[in-house]
Design an enzyme around this catalytic site. Sequence first.
Site, mmCIF file in Angstrom:
data_model
loop_
_atom_site.group_PDB
_atom_site.id
_atom_site.type_symbol
_atom_site.label_atom_id
_atom_site.label_comp_id
_atom_site.label_asym_id
_atom_site.label_seq_id
_atom_site.Cartn_x
_atom_site.Cartn_y
_atom_site.Cartn_z
ATOM 1 N N CYS A 2 0.817 -1.216 0.000
ATOM 2 C CA CYS A 2 0.000 0.000 0.000
ATOM 3 C C CYS A 2 0.848 1.263 0.000
ATOM 4 O O CYS A 2 1.929 1.294 0.580
ATOM 5 C CB CYS A 2 -0.881 0.029 1.232
ATOM 6 N N ARG A 27 5.433 -0.256 -5.841
ATOM 7 C CA ARG A 27 5.358 -1.030 -4.601
ATOM 8 C C ARG A 27 4.398 -2.206 -4.729
ATOM 9 O O ARG A 27 4.412 -3.104 -3.897
ATOM 10 C CB ARG A 27 4.889 -0.111 -3.464
ATOM 11 N N TRP A 75 -3.051 -2.738 -1.427
ATOM 12 C CA TRP A 75 -2.683 -4.145 -1.674
ATOM 13 C C TRP A 75 -3.529 -4.940 -0.697
ATOM 14 O O TRP A 75 -3.326 -4.866 0.517
ATOM 15 C CB TRP A 75 -1.194 -4.335 -1.427
ATOM 16 N N ASN A 101 -2.108 2.522 5.787
ATOM 17 C CA ASN A 101 -1.240 1.382 5.462
ATOM 18 C C ASN A 101 -1.042 0.572 6.727
ATOM 19 O O ASN A 101 -0.928 1.148 7.810
ATOM 20 C CB ASN A 101 0.145 1.857 5.002
ATOM 21 N N GLY A 102 -0.945 -0.741 6.584
ATOM 22 C CA GLY A 102 -0.700 -1.582 7.755
ATOM 23 C C GLY A 102 -1.896 -2.477 8.034
ATOM 24 O O GLY A 102 -2.815 -2.582 7.213
ATOM 25 N N GLU A 494 17.893 -18.003 -6.384
ATOM 26 C CA GLU A 494 17.532 -16.653 -6.833
ATOM 27 C C GLU A 494 17.059 -16.680 -8.288
ATOM 28 O O GLU A 494 16.094 -15.996 -8.651
ATOM 29 C CB GLU A 494 18.742 -15.712 -6.643
ATOM 30 N N LYS A 498 13.371 -15.413 -9.518
ATOM 31 C CA LYS A 498 13.159 -14.386 -10.548
ATOM 32 C C LYS A 498 12.155 -14.885 -11.570
ATOM 33 O O LYS A 498 11.249 -14.169 -11.968
ATOM 34 C CB LYS A 498 14.474 -14.032 -11.279
ATOM 35 N N GLU A 501 8.462 -15.288 -10.074
ATOM 36 C CA GLU A 501 7.717 -14.090 -9.690
ATOM 37 C C GLU A 501 7.286 -13.235 -10.882
ATOM 38 O O GLU A 501 6.248 -12.594 -10.814
ATOM 39 C CB GLU A 501 8.478 -13.258 -8.648
ATOM 40 N N HIS A 517 17.553 -36.992 -4.494
ATOM 41 C CA HIS A 517 16.778 -37.287 -3.285
ATOM 42 C C HIS A 517 15.300 -36.920 -3.460
ATOM 43 O O HIS A 517 14.584 -36.758 -2.486
ATOM 44 C CB HIS A 517 17.386 -36.555 -2.092
ATOM 45 N N LYS A 616 6.390 -4.449 -3.813
ATOM 46 C CA LYS A 616 7.823 -4.158 -3.737
ATOM 47 C C LYS A 616 8.280 -4.099 -2.296
ATOM 48 O O LYS A 616 9.378 -4.516 -1.964
ATOM 49 C CB LYS A 616 8.106 -2.820 -4.441
#
Length: 621
Positions: A2, A27, A75, A101-102, A494, A498, A501, A517, A616
């Site tokens: 947010c 964000r 968000w 926000n929160g 990583e 990438k 996402e 395994h 973000k």
Amino acid sequence: MCGIVGYVGAKEAAPFLIRGLQQLEYRGYDSAGIATLKPSEPIKIAKVAGRVSQLSQIVERQTVSGTIGIGHTRWATHGPATTENAHPHIGGSGLVTIVHNGVIENYESLKAGLLAKDYQFRSQTDTEVVAHLIADRLRDLTSSGSGEITVQHCIDAVQSTIAQLRGTYGLLVMFRDFTDLLIAARCGSPLVIGVSKSEQFIASDTSPLVGHTDRIIYLADHQVAVIRPESIQVLHRDQGRIRPNIQALSSETQDSGLDGFAHFMLKEIYEQPQSIRNALRGRLDKDNATAHFGGLNLTTQQLRSIQRIILTGCGTSWHSALVGEYLLEELARIPIEVEYASELRYRNPPTDHNTLVFGITQSGETADTLAALREMKRKGHHALAICNVIGSSIAQEADGGIYLHAGPEIGVASTKAFTSQLTVLTMLALYFGRLRHLSFEAGLRIIERLEELPELVERALECHSQVKQIAQQFADASTFLYLGRHYNFPTALEGALKLKEISYIHAEGYPAAEMKHGPIALVDQHTPSVVIVPQGPVYDKVLSNLQEVKARGGPVIAIVDHFDPQVDRLADKVIQIPECDDFLQPVVASVPLQLLAYEIALLRGCDVDKPRNLAKSVTVE
Ligand code: F6R
């Protein structure tokens, strides 16, 4: 996640609000809205479950005007991404309007109290509860007198409301009776005030403020700001009125736009030679074969007595921590523990006072990382940050730390911050190593290798056109495996992150030897494996793992740093990166992996800079 913007002054608020929300789009969000106010007119609100560009069209059509206003990108947490749930929210039939926000953890019990008083709710959000609570308090405060609402009533209503809240909030409140008053309150969710002579700007990070002012106030937890066109008053929950700490807006936060690149992610991938140079600048000391950091805030003696380091973070920053574990153990011989911040905050690991904690974070706002650092501080540990965003919550709360100086990272998928984190961690390992056993010659050699790093990354970028072709061949795959060992195990994780996402393809990273395994069961002719197999102590081992994949018909994209006829024969595609020491391979090998994810996401028509469901800066738990 947010975003909040606000304006109070003499100009029309909407243009700043819309532009500000656009600056905060990176964000991640799913709905947006603004509210403005004019004297003696009802509040004007425009909201949309969609993009700020759609909101902008609505604002133009409906002429949302006034010289005071608040705006928000949401968000979704409480209730889906609908227009009703989008902020701003109104309390008490229009007495107050707020953005938030929160997360308010006790909103249900607070809501029950309001329902009992016949308050009507239009949304499923926790925010609307806060709006009604402020309005309700305002009514109580004014009911005994003339009924006229004063500024002091507004302040008291906000203060007594936040005293009831459990959870996190950055709140911005506008009052029906005042076209020259905004009240901001913060607990765990950032708010910055852009200070000017006869107008004030508010935002949840500095990006919307750039170009409007160069003086800012970071609101701290438990502070309330009373913001009027020509004054800002800051009140602290326990200390009463305090003098605001006005700081200069760092030029590092000033983003230069896309600079001709199609996406921020691509721009940031290409910025890496420069961002790595920035991370190195002024920190390498050849005379003493070590590195220097200004902000660790510990004496050399204290640093020498450290017996254990905990590296913590989330997502990509956690991957950096994993590379940091290899680096610090290898070069500095210090026992390292890597922990997801979201787990560390609730664990109770036995630690002694010689344990040092580093929180690794690009944004400096990740709620779990902040909470983990706070918990470690509470236990008496020195908690440091490796952070990109100057003045962010974590940068402010940590006992000290190291800035990345990577510049703003706008693409949701972290790229340049990751390689800058690795650069800083390598310098940190050098520094700790030189405080202990590492020889002058070994230290000097690491410095020389680090100095070559920006150029190595520049050369690694030359693989872009080849990666683009490879992407065409594999863009339809539904699962990818990423395999690497030793330093390149985190590189594999990583690379997989990438891809998943931004392209929404299922991808898993594994230490290559773990394949047999379990994960090798996934291998078939439709499941490509990206195998990171540069020279180094585990080269032969990874080569065997590559052969195991090939033997089961799996297509292989190999990342190598020299020509090997055997790999060339086995792999379907080979990408050659510049040769370097193994401890720098995660930086150099990440470049083709970032580009591969980018190109595949483009081919699949994905929104590279704003992938679905992602934010973000993850300011909720
Ligand atoms: C992935 C990504 C996220 C972040 C994570 C932590 O590309 O960007 O996984 O790394 O949300 O964020 P920071 O580093 O800001 O604490």
